[in-house]
Write a protein that holds these residues in place. Sequence first.
Motif, short mmCIF file in Angstrom:
data_model
loop_
_atom_site.label_atom_id
_atom_site.label_comp_id
_atom_site.label_asym_id
_atom_site.label_seq_id
_atom_site.Cartn_x
_atom_site.Cartn_y
_atom_site.Cartn_z
N GLY A 122 -37.05 -24.45 22.62
CA GLY A 122 -38.21 -25.33 22.74
C GLY A 122 -37.77 -26.74 23.16
O GLY A 122 -36.74 -27.23 22.67
N SER A 123 -38.55 -27.38 24.03
CA SER A 123 -38.16 -28.74 24.45
C SER A 123 -38.22 -29.70 23.27
O SER A 123 -37.53 -30.72 23.26
N ASN A 124 -39.02 -29.36 22.24
CA ASN A 124 -39.06 -30.18 21.03
C ASN A 124 -37.67 -30.26 20.37
O ASN A 124 -37.25 -31.33 19.92
N VAL A 125 -36.96 -29.14 20.37
CA VAL A 125 -35.64 -29.12 19.70
C VAL A 125 -34.62 -29.90 20.54
O VAL A 125 -33.77 -30.62 20.00
N VAL A 126 -34.73 -29.79 21.87
CA VAL A 126 -33.82 -30.54 22.74
C VAL A 126 -34.05 -32.04 22.52
O VAL A 126 -33.11 -32.81 22.36
N SER A 127 -35.32 -32.45 22.46
CA SER A 127 -35.61 -33.88 22.26
C SER A 127 -35.10 -34.35 20.90
O SER A 127 -34.53 -35.43 20.78
N GLU A 128 -35.30 -33.54 19.88
CA GLU A 128 -34.90 -33.96 18.54
C GLU A 128 -33.38 -34.12 18.43
O GLU A 128 -32.89 -35.07 17.83
N THR A 129 -32.65 -33.18 19.02
CA THR A 129 -31.19 -33.24 18.89
C THR A 129 -30.60 -34.29 19.84
O THR A 129 -29.48 -34.75 19.64
N GLY A 130 -31.35 -34.63 20.90
CA GLY A 130 -30.84 -35.61 21.87
C GLY A 130 -29.65 -35.07 22.64
O GLY A 130 -28.84 -35.84 23.18
N ASP B 151 -35.79 -25.22 33.97
CA ASP B 151 -37.14 -24.72 34.22
C ASP B 151 -37.95 -24.70 32.93
O ASP B 151 -37.41 -24.41 31.86
N ALA B 152 -39.24 -24.97 33.08
CA ALA B 152 -40.17 -24.73 31.97
C ALA B 152 -40.58 -23.27 32.07
O ALA B 152 -40.83 -22.75 33.17
N LEU B 153 -40.63 -22.59 30.92
CA LEU B 153 -40.81 -21.13 30.98
C LEU B 153 -42.22 -20.67 30.63
O LEU B 153 -42.52 -19.48 30.67
N GLY B 154 -43.07 -21.62 30.25
CA GLY B 154 -44.50 -21.27 30.08
C GLY B 154 -44.83 -20.47 28.83
O GLY B 154 -45.88 -19.87 28.76
N PHE B 155 -43.93 -20.44 27.86
CA PHE B 155 -44.30 -19.82 26.58
C PHE B 155 -43.81 -20.71 25.44
O PHE B 155 -43.14 -21.71 25.68
N GLY B 156 -44.20 -20.37 24.20
CA GLY B 156 -43.82 -21.20 23.05
C GLY B 156 -44.48 -22.57 23.10
O GLY B 156 -43.93 -23.55 22.61
N ARG B 157 -45.67 -22.61 23.72
CA ARG B 157 -46.33 -23.92 23.86
C ARG B 157 -46.86 -24.42 22.52
O ARG B 157 -47.44 -23.65 21.75
N CYS B 158 -46.66 -25.69 22.25
CA CYS B 158 -47.18 -26.30 21.03
C CYS B 158 -47.17 -27.82 21.19
O CYS B 158 -46.67 -28.33 22.20
N GLU B 159 -47.75 -28.49 20.22
CA GLU B 159 -47.73 -29.95 20.22
C GLU B 159 -47.13 -30.43 18.91
O GLU B 159 -47.39 -29.82 17.86
N LEU B 160 -46.38 -31.50 18.98
CA LEU B 160 -45.92 -32.15 17.76
C LEU B 160 -46.95 -33.24 17.46
O LEU B 160 -47.14 -34.15 18.28
N SER B 161 -47.65 -33.07 16.33
CA SER B 161 -48.77 -33.98 16.06
C SER B 161 -48.63 -34.64 14.70
O SER B 161 -48.11 -34.05 13.75
N ILE B 162 -49.17 -35.85 14.62
CA ILE B 162 -49.28 -36.53 13.32
C ILE B 162 -50.65 -36.18 12.76
O ILE B 162 -51.66 -36.26 13.47
N ALA B 163 -50.67 -35.72 11.49
CA ALA B 163 -51.94 -35.35 10.87
C ALA B 163 -52.04 -35.97 9.49
O ALA B 163 -51.02 -36.21 8.82
N VAL B 164 -53.27 -36.21 9.09
CA VAL B 164 -53.52 -36.83 7.77
C VAL B 164 -54.50 -35.96 6.99
O VAL B 164 -55.28 -35.21 7.59
N PRO B 165 -54.51 -36.07 5.65
CA PRO B 165 -55.51 -35.32 4.88
C PRO B 165 -56.91 -35.78 5.30
O PRO B 165 -57.14 -36.98 5.46
N GLY B 166 -57.82 -34.80 5.48
CA GLY B 166 -59.17 -35.12 5.91
C GLY B 166 -59.83 -36.18 5.04
O GLY B 166 -60.50 -37.08 5.53
N LYS B 167 -59.57 -36.07 3.73
CA LYS B 167 -60.27 -37.01 2.84
C LYS B 167 -59.60 -38.38 2.74
O LYS B 167 -60.11 -39.26 2.06
N SER B 168 -58.49 -38.57 3.44
CA SER B 168 -57.80 -39.88 3.35
C SER B 168 -58.58 -40.97 4.07
O SER B 168 -58.37 -42.16 3.80
N GLY B 169 -59.43 -40.57 5.01
CA GLY B 169 -60.18 -41.57 5.77
C GLY B 169 -59.35 -42.24 6.85
O GLY B 169 -59.86 -43.05 7.62
#
Length: 292
Positions: free
Chosen positions: A74-82, A89-107
């Motif tokens: 995953g390109s995420n692992v390459v970026s993290e390890t630097g 080539d991009a292989l078109g599978f294992g697609r995902c997003e690295l996202s910041i998320a908060v508890p819904g009730k935190s506002g």
Amino acid sequence: MKPDGNNIKIAVQKKGRLSEFSLEILKSSGVDFEIHQGRLFARCRKFPLDIIFLRDDDIPEYVQDGNSDLGIVGSNVVSETGARVVTLDALGFGRCELSIAVPGKSGLKKVEELEGKRIATSYPNILSGFLDEKGIRDVNIVEIHGSVEITPSMDVADAICDLVSTGSTMRLHELVPIETVLESEAILIANPDTLSEGWKLELVERLRFRIQSYLRARKTKYVMMNAPEESLEKIRQTLPGMKSPTVLPLAREGLIAIHTAVPEDQFWNVAEQLKEFGATDILVVPIEKLVL
Ligand code: PRT
Ligand code: ZN
């Protein structure tokens, strides 16, 4: 010239989300191998390639250090390890997003509001780079490996930064994504020295050509149909990306058969129009390889 007994090496994930498709890509490239349980290595027949099975986190550095020439990760692992590797080539599978998320009730709604708070993640390097760029400096990054999504409910963190694909894990834990840090998919990476060594480069290019032919074929369907001869022009204009369809006369006068390749993601839109133009008996078959 390839030195006797020397193969190029490719590292793939041993067990996990990327394993199955990584091996499928290699098998479909005419690389013949058998996997024995517990073995960390497979020598291929029909192509001078050795496959090394690793944890995904170890693949970028393994390739960087020249212990493997190529890797699928995953390109995420390459970026993290630097790691210093070349993305081929991009292989078109294992697609995902690295996202910041908060508890819904935190506002909390914006990443800027996380100043002074704790964010749990397995991607501390990517996250701190991202926060730095945004000028958000006073954040406590809690590095954790596995089950990041439970940390807010345990009061270990106020927010998380984790991979999302369908979003169901986040929903289940009542977490709401507020920011995308990185988009990721599986990529083919190479050691830079591999690409400057004649015999290795030649093998890498041959393998890439086969992989591309397979990936292209997966995204394309072969479509055959019967249609009234007078609709040919309209049908020709409907079919996307088609250079020249095969057109065959049929026994019944005024009818023709048309054969062509159609990108899978456009198939249903195309099929509806084809029917409007009088096409019948539309037959769709998978393509095994598409060599251009
Ligand atoms: O043992 P090893 O270290 O090799 O494997 P691993 O457990 O570290 O990795 P693995 O197999 O889980 O993931 C390998 C790679 O798949 C990742 O590095 C990404 O490039 C890619 N990938 C794609 C994902 C996801 N989608 C994904 N959804 N990796 C993990 N997830 C996890 C996520 O962390 C969260 O826990 O799935 C959950 C969220 O999924 P959804 O569908 O509910 O949103
Ligand atoms: Zn891992």
